[in-house]
Scaffold this active site. Structure first.
Site, PDB file in Angstrom:
ATOM      1  N   LYS A  57     -11.219  19.129 -52.555  1.00 12.84           N
ATOM      2  CA  LYS A  57      -9.868  19.463 -52.099  1.00 12.84           C
ATOM      3  C   LYS A  57      -9.026  18.213 -51.886  1.00 12.84           C
ATOM      4  CE  LYS A  57     -10.978  23.790 -49.656  1.00 12.84           C
ATOM      5  NZ  LYS A  57     -11.027  24.430 -48.305  1.00 12.84           N
ATOM      6  N   CYS A  76     -10.987  19.600 -45.796  1.00 12.38           N
ATOM      7  CA  CYS A  76     -12.019  20.180 -44.938  1.00 12.38           C
ATOM      8  C   CYS A  76     -12.492  21.500 -45.533  1.00 12.38           C
ATOM      9  CB  CYS A  76     -11.489  20.458 -43.526  1.00 12.38           C
ATOM     10  SG  CYS A  76     -10.986  19.010 -42.595  1.00 12.38           S
ATOM     11  N   ASP A  77     -13.749  21.812 -45.302  1.00 10.98           N
ATOM     12  CA  ASP A  77     -14.248  23.125 -45.704  1.00 10.98           C
ATOM     13  C   ASP A  77     -15.434  23.505 -44.830  1.00 10.98           C
ATOM     14  OD1 ASP A  77     -13.686  25.042 -48.214  1.00 10.98           O
ATOM     15  OD2 ASP A  77     -15.781  25.200 -47.595  1.00 10.98           O
ATOM     16  N   SER A  78     -15.457  24.764 -44.403  1.00 12.50           N
ATOM     17  CA  SER A  78     -16.504  25.246 -43.511  1.00 12.50           C
ATOM     18  C   SER A  78     -17.406  26.253 -44.213  1.00 12.50           C
ATOM     19  CB  SER A  78     -15.890  25.898 -42.268  1.00 12.50           C
ATOM     20  OG  SER A  78     -15.084  24.979 -41.559  1.00 12.50           O
ATOM     21  N   GLY A 113     -17.342  20.245 -43.679  1.00 12.14           N
ATOM     22  CA  GLY A 113     -17.211  18.976 -44.375  1.00 12.14           C
ATOM     23  C   GLY A 113     -15.817  18.399 -44.165  1.00 12.14           C
TER      24      GLY A 113
END
Length: 204
Positions: A57, A76-78, A113
């Site tokens: 991203k 960010c990524d969850s 992340g």
């Protein structure tokens, strides 16, 4: 650390919760959605998946911006790890119901992340925030009502702390912001790795 530069933070995420966390911390981030196809990332575990998606991203957005030495792009990524499975956003209401039927009364580990890229410097810093989540032993009726609200369809793991789902989480071990989608203490450390004090991002 560089304290004389008016840095600008660009958030490569459509998540209103992440933006709200930054706003509450005094950081007015610009939002540019990456539009990446998350399905192209294949990893065996939630930790690796979350970081790979965050990196993709941030780098996608950074690659399409004009040069600006003061610009920093944050991706960010969850992803939730639960009993050997990797849970992102549920595909539909039926999947959300099945997940909650399995998760209730048990625990999962939420990985978020974080990837930070300096637009001109080329400096990068990344890490994963990890929080253990203990789910309440909710009833079938509560699950049906929650899924009908639509909230679980918009978030990784089919739950969030900053909404209706907060009532269905008994406790957590770790940073609550990480579960919402962005760890502010972790962001501070990543910025420091790039010699940028988080205070330089505060609104004035």
């Amino acid at each position: 650390m560089q304290t004389d530069i008016a840095y600008r933070l660009i958030l490569a995420s459509a998540s209103p919760a992440r933006r709200a966390l930054l706003t509450g911390a005094g950081i007015d981030a610009e939002v540019i959605v990456s539009g990446v196809d998350e399905s192209v990332v294949e990893a065996d575990d939630a930790y690796t998946t979350s970081l790979a998606l965050a990196r993709m991203k941030a780098r996608t957005v950074a690659a399409n911006l004009p040069a600006d030495p003061a610009a920093l792009v944050l991706g960010c990524d969850s992803v939730l790890a639960f009993e050997g499975e990797v849970f992102g956003k549920p595909a539909n209401a039926d999947e959300a119901v099945k997940r909650w039927m399995a998760m209730r009364g048990k625990s999962g580990v939420l990985h978020t992340g974080h990837h930070l890229t300096g637009l001109v410097s080329g400096l990068q810093a990344e890490a994963v925030g990890t929080t253990t989540v203990h789910f309440a032993d909710v009833t079938d009726a509560e699950i049906e009502a929650y899924v009908t609200s639509g909230e679980p369809l918009q978030v990784a793991g089919a739950f969030t702390l900053d909404g209706r789902g907060g009532a269905f989480v008994e406790r957590i071990e770790g940073d609550p912001g990480n579960v919402i989608g962005l760890s502010l203490p972790l962001l501070r450390r990543l910025l420091a790795d790039m010699s940028v004090p988080i205070t330089s991002l505060w609104r004035r």
